[in-house]
Design a protein around this motif. Structure first.
Motif, PDB file in Angstrom:
ATOM      1  N   ALA A  32       0.825  -1.202   0.000  1.00  0.00           N
ATOM      2  CA  ALA A  32       0.000   0.000   0.000  1.00  0.00           C
ATOM      3  C   ALA A  32       0.864   1.260   0.000  1.00  0.00           C
ATOM      4  CB  ALA A  32      -0.933  -0.010   1.211  1.00  0.00           C
ATOM      5  N   ALA A  33       1.917   1.271   0.820  1.00  0.00           N
ATOM      6  CA  ALA A  33       2.774   2.455   0.906  1.00  0.00           C
ATOM      7  C   ALA A  33       3.540   2.682  -0.391  1.00  0.00           C
ATOM      8  CB  ALA A  33       3.744   2.306   2.074  1.00  0.00           C
ATOM      9  N   ALA A  34       4.094   1.603  -0.962  1.00  0.00           N
ATOM     10  CA  ALA A  34       4.914   1.738  -2.166  1.00  0.00           C
ATOM     11  C   ALA A  34       4.084   2.219  -3.350  1.00  0.00           C
ATOM     12  CB  ALA A  34       5.580   0.405  -2.490  1.00  0.00           C
ATOM     13  N   VAL A  35       2.890   1.661  -3.516  1.00  0.00           N
ATOM     14  CA  VAL A  35       2.050   2.051  -4.644  1.00  0.00           C
ATOM     15  C   VAL A  35       1.605   3.509  -4.500  1.00  0.00           C
ATOM     16  CG1 VAL A  35      -0.151   1.619  -5.794  1.00  0.00           C
ATOM     17  CG2 VAL A  35       1.320  -0.294  -5.151  1.00  0.00           C
ATOM     18  N   ALA A  36       1.396   3.949  -3.240  1.00  0.00           N
ATOM     19  CA  ALA A  36       1.006   5.343  -3.005  1.00  0.00           C
ATOM     20  C   ALA A  36       2.193   6.298  -3.081  1.00  0.00           C
ATOM     21  CB  ALA A  36       0.349   5.469  -1.625  1.00  0.00           C
ATOM     22  N   GLY A  37       3.423   5.747  -3.181  1.00  0.00           N
ATOM     23  CA  GLY A  37       4.612   6.593  -3.256  1.00  0.00           C
ATOM     24  C   GLY A  37       5.067   7.116  -1.913  1.00  0.00           C
ATOM     25  N   ASN A  38       4.660   6.468  -0.814  1.00  0.00           N
ATOM     26  CA  ASN A  38       5.009   6.932   0.524  1.00  0.00           C
ATOM     27  C   ASN A  38       6.219   6.194   1.086  1.00  0.00           C
ATOM     28  OD1 ASN A  38       2.775   8.626   0.491  1.00  0.00           O
ATOM     29  ND2 ASN A  38       1.444   7.121   1.478  1.00  0.00           N
ATOM     30  N   GLU A  39       6.943   6.882   1.950  1.00  0.00           N
ATOM     31  CA  GLU A  39       8.031   6.226   2.683  1.00  0.00           C
ATOM     32  C   GLU A  39       7.456   5.250   3.699  1.00  0.00           C
ATOM     33  OE1 GLU A  39      10.858   8.616   4.669  1.00  0.00           O
ATOM     34  OE2 GLU A  39      11.583   9.609   2.869  1.00  0.00           O
ATOM     35  N   TYR A  40       8.267   4.234   4.046  1.00  0.00           N
ATOM     36  CA  TYR A  40       7.875   3.307   5.105  1.00  0.00           C
ATOM     37  C   TYR A  40       9.122   2.950   5.907  1.00  0.00           C
ATOM     38  CZ  TYR A  40       4.993  -0.183   7.445  1.00  0.00           C
ATOM     39  OH  TYR A  40       4.275  -0.884   8.384  1.00  0.00           O
ATOM     40  N   HIS A  41       8.990   3.003   7.226  1.00  0.00           N
ATOM     41  CA  HIS A  41      10.097   2.708   8.135  1.00  0.00           C
ATOM     42  C   HIS A  41       9.675   1.604   9.095  1.00  0.00           C
ATOM     43  CE1 HIS A  41      12.244   6.745   7.482  1.00  0.00           C
ATOM     44  NE2 HIS A  41      11.148   6.812   6.754  1.00  0.00           N
ATOM     45  N   SER A  42      10.644   0.853   9.592  1.00  0.00           N
ATOM     46  CA  SER A  42      10.360  -0.124  10.642  1.00  0.00           C
ATOM     47  C   SER A  42      11.522  -0.169  11.617  1.00  0.00           C
ATOM     48  CB  SER A  42      10.096  -1.518  10.054  1.00  0.00           C
ATOM     49  OG  SER A  42      11.294  -2.069   9.537  1.00  0.00           O
ATOM     50  N   LEU A  43      11.311  -0.824  12.763  1.00  0.00           N
ATOM     51  CA  LEU A  43      12.353  -0.930  13.777  1.00  0.00           C
ATOM     52  C   LEU A  43      13.573  -1.656  13.231  1.00  0.00           C
ATOM     53  CD1 LEU A  43      10.187  -1.950  16.874  1.00  0.00           C
ATOM     54  CD2 LEU A  43      11.396   0.224  16.574  1.00  0.00           C
ATOM     55  N   VAL A  44      14.754  -1.159  13.561  1.00  0.00           N
ATOM     56  CA  VAL A  44      15.989  -1.833  13.151  1.00  0.00           C
ATOM     57  C   VAL A  44      16.129  -3.151  13.903  1.00  0.00           C
ATOM     58  CG1 VAL A  44      18.506  -1.680  13.150  1.00  0.00           C
ATOM     59  CG2 VAL A  44      17.133   0.315  12.524  1.00  0.00           C
ATOM     60  N   ASN A  45      15.951  -3.115  15.214  1.00  0.00           N
ATOM     61  CA  ASN A  45      16.035  -4.321  16.049  1.00  0.00           C
ATOM     62  C   ASN A  45      14.735  -4.472  16.838  1.00  0.00           C
ATOM     63  OD1 ASN A  45      18.742  -5.911  16.268  1.00  0.00           O
ATOM     64  ND2 ASN A  45      19.367  -3.779  16.026  1.00  0.00           N
ATOM     65  N   PRO A  46      13.704  -5.055  16.226  1.00  0.00           N
ATOM     66  CA  PRO A  46      12.423  -5.166  16.946  1.00  0.00           C
ATOM     67  C   PRO A  46      12.521  -5.980  18.223  1.00  0.00           C
ATOM     68  CG  PRO A  46      12.387  -6.422  14.879  1.00  0.00           C
ATOM     69  CD  PRO A  46      13.617  -5.585  14.848  1.00  0.00           C
ATOM     70  N   GLY A  47      13.455  -6.940  18.276  1.00  0.00           N
ATOM     71  CA  GLY A  47      13.594  -7.761  19.472  1.00  0.00           C
ATOM     72  C   GLY A  47      14.051  -6.999  20.695  1.00  0.00           C
ATOM     73  N   ALA A  48      14.603  -5.779  20.498  1.00  0.00           N
ATOM     74  CA  ALA A  48      15.032  -4.966  21.636  1.00  0.00           C
ATOM     75  C   ALA A  48      13.886  -4.178  22.242  1.00  0.00           C
ATOM     76  CB  ALA A  48      16.146  -4.012  21.211  1.00  0.00           C
ATOM     77  N   VAL A  49      12.760  -4.101  21.522  1.00  0.00           N
ATOM     78  CA  VAL A  49      11.626  -3.282  21.963  1.00  0.00           C
ATOM     79  C   VAL A  49      10.416  -4.149  22.290  1.00  0.00           C
ATOM     80  CG1 VAL A  49      10.050  -1.427  21.290  1.00  0.00           C
ATOM     81  CG2 VAL A  49      12.438  -1.371  20.540  1.00  0.00           C
ATOM     82  N   LEU A  50      10.101  -5.081  21.404  1.00  0.00           N
ATOM     83  CA  LEU A  50       8.927  -5.927  21.560  1.00  0.00           C
ATOM     84  C   LEU A  50       9.382  -7.340  21.938  1.00  0.00           C
ATOM     85  CD1 LEU A  50       7.175  -4.583  18.378  1.00  0.00           C
ATOM     86  CD2 LEU A  50       6.377  -4.235  20.713  1.00  0.00           C
ATOM     87  N   PRO A  51       8.994  -7.827  23.105  1.00  0.00           N
ATOM     88  CA  PRO A  51       9.509  -9.119  23.564  1.00  0.00           C
ATOM     89  C   PRO A  51       9.101 -10.260  22.644  1.00  0.00           C
ATOM     90  CG  PRO A  51       7.719  -8.367  24.967  1.00  0.00           C
ATOM     91  CD  PRO A  51       8.055  -7.233  24.058  1.00  0.00           C
ATOM     92  N   LYS A  52       9.974 -11.230  22.549  1.00  0.00           N
ATOM     93  CA  LYS A  52       9.737 -12.407  21.725  1.00  0.00           C
ATOM     94  C   LYS A  52       8.674 -13.281  22.370  1.00  0.00           C
ATOM     95  CE  LYS A  52      12.338 -16.333  19.829  1.00  0.00           C
ATOM     96  NZ  LYS A  52      13.671 -16.972  19.834  1.00  0.00           N
ATOM     97  N   ARG A  53       7.700 -13.641  21.603  1.00  0.00           N
ATOM     98  CA  ARG A  53       6.615 -14.458  22.140  1.00  0.00           C
ATOM     99  C   ARG A  53       7.114 -15.844  22.540  1.00  0.00           C
ATOM    100  NH1 ARG A  53       3.056 -12.642  17.080  1.00  0.00           N
ATOM    101  NH2 ARG A  53       2.261 -10.671  17.846  1.00  0.00           N
ATOM    102  N   GLY A  54       6.590 -16.348  23.629  1.00  0.00           N
ATOM    103  CA  GLY A  54       6.906 -17.710  24.042  1.00  0.00           C
ATOM    104  C   GLY A  54       8.244 -17.870  24.722  1.00  0.00           C
TER     105      GLY A  54
END
Length: 399
Positions: free
Chosen positions: A54-76
């Motif tokens: 959706a973002a790419a087709v609309a021509g928008n930038e998209y960012h995500s966490l570099v290290n998601p495991g440092a912020v959101l705990p691993k399930r299980g």
């Protein structure tokens, strides 16, 4: 959707999946012409591809966490759910040619000394993003964000030291990415200013790749031919060992003393990421107002420092600012003590990022670099319930 869009998506989707490394959940953040959207939880590769389509087709930038495991705990994994698995170097030269020269030196060092070929991306403007991957290293669950910053800075400083020993000068900010909530642009999305794509670059082709060819590939990735490599991931055992050794050396900060609680009964957190980044990097403008409304209260109320400790930390921040643009020496000498004394007397909470840029729009551009760390506007989270943040009058003894 046009044929060209479909062809581009066939090229992009394998890279999006490889870039994510299967590390979910993560946060995604889209920049639209109307402004940035709130952070959004993304919990699978399919969800990420839907967001990016959706973002790419609309021509928008998209960012995500570099290290998601440092912020959101691993399930299980309730015992040790936090981890770090990569280091991102942003090579930001005065122009793209300088960034390419730095990228060549860094890739050569990583291959020769650490036995790995990194992932390299052109940002779409003038910088290169270089990712060094390794198997996840657990972070101390008592303070995962503190452990993350300790390991991140330790690795970047070691590699930059290696580069200096090799006689290479690479324009890398060692504090870039050291905050656990740091986000970065994903491949195959357009840069909001240049409208060029962020594209992966074959690290083996860097010695022969010039700025003109790279911009041409970023303008039309489908016509770039062999300039864009196949997606892949080269894990560095040597850097994983370095990260694991740093993890063993980390010691979490002691628990806050009772006096470190904010007025109103809310427990004071130890870190607010955008302010931590502000303290690490410094700014060329707005030092009086930031010291008054943000820095002094953060050091005293949130970090719980004594007056002398807070004065020393504030002066260290002003020295970083001075390296960017000269600081008024009266502010350094006397003003710091006045602001810290006011903060200690009043116990107010630091002003939030969003309120600060609303009240001082002339500083919005200076502070834009910290916006991804501030979280979405109006989401709260910086000030516990009951803590005070109200002040309308500049201190009478301001220098």
């Amino acid at each position: 959707m046009t044929w060209w869009d479909e062809e581009l998506l066939r090229l992009a989707i394998p890279w999006w999946v490889a870039h994510a490394r299967g590390e979910f959940p993560t946060y995604g953040w889209e920049r639209t012409p109307a402004g940035p959207r709130p952070w959004k939880l993304v919990d699978s590769a399919d969800a990420l591809v839907r967001e990016l389509r959706a973002a790419a087709v609309a021509g928008n930038e998209y960012h995500s966490l570099v290290n998601p495991g440092a912020v959101l705990p691993k399930r299980g994994d309730p015992t040790n759910p936090y981890s770090i698995s990569k280091i991102l170097f942003e090579i930001d030269g005065a122009d793209l040619e300088e960034s390419l020269a730095g990228g060549r030196a860094l890739v050569r060092l990583l291959e020769d000394r650490y036995g790995t070929l990194p992932r390299v991306y052109f940002s779409g403007r003038r910088s290169l993003h270089v990712y060094v991957d390794f198997r996840p290293v657990p972070l101390d669950p008592r303070d995962p964000e503190g452990a993350y910053s300790f390991i991140y800075k330790g690795i970047t400083e070691r590699i930059l030291s290696d580069l200096r020993e090799a006689g290479a000068s690479v324009p890398v900010d060692p504090a870039f990415g050291a905050a656990a909530k740091h986000m970065a642009r994903l491949p195959f999305v357009r840069h909001h200013e240049t409208k060029l794509f962020s594209i992966p670059v074959d690290p083996k082709r860097l010695p022969d790749l010039g700025a003109g060819a790279l911009r041409a590939a970023a303008a039309d990735p489908l016509a770039a031919g062999g300039a864009i490599p196949a997606p892949g991931l080269d894990l560095s055992g040597a850097l994983r060992d370095l990260a694991a050794g740093l993890a063993l050396r980390f010691r979490p900060a002691p628990e806050p003393r009772p006096r470190e609680r904010a007025r109103g009964g809310g427990a004071s957190p130890r870190r607010i990421e955008w302010i931590e980044a502000l303290l690490e990097r410094g700014v060329p403008e707005g030092r009086h107002r930031l010291l008054w409304r943000v820095v002094s209260y953060y050091l005293v109320t949130v970090r719980g420092m004594s007056r002398d400790e807070a004065v020393a930390a504030a002066r260290a921040w002003l020295e970083r600012c001075n390296a960017l643009s000269p600081v008024d020496r009266d502010l350094m000498r006397v003003g710091v003590r006045n602001y810290i004394a006011n903060a200690a007397r009043e116990g107010l909470w630091p002003m939030s990022y969003w309120r600060f840029v609303r009240e001082y729009p002339d500083l919005a551009g200076v502070l834009k670099q910290f916006e991804p760390l501030a979280g979405p506007e109006g989401a709260g989270g910086e000030r516990p319930r009951g803590a005070r943040r109200h002040r309308e009058r500049i201190p009478e003894d301001e220098i």
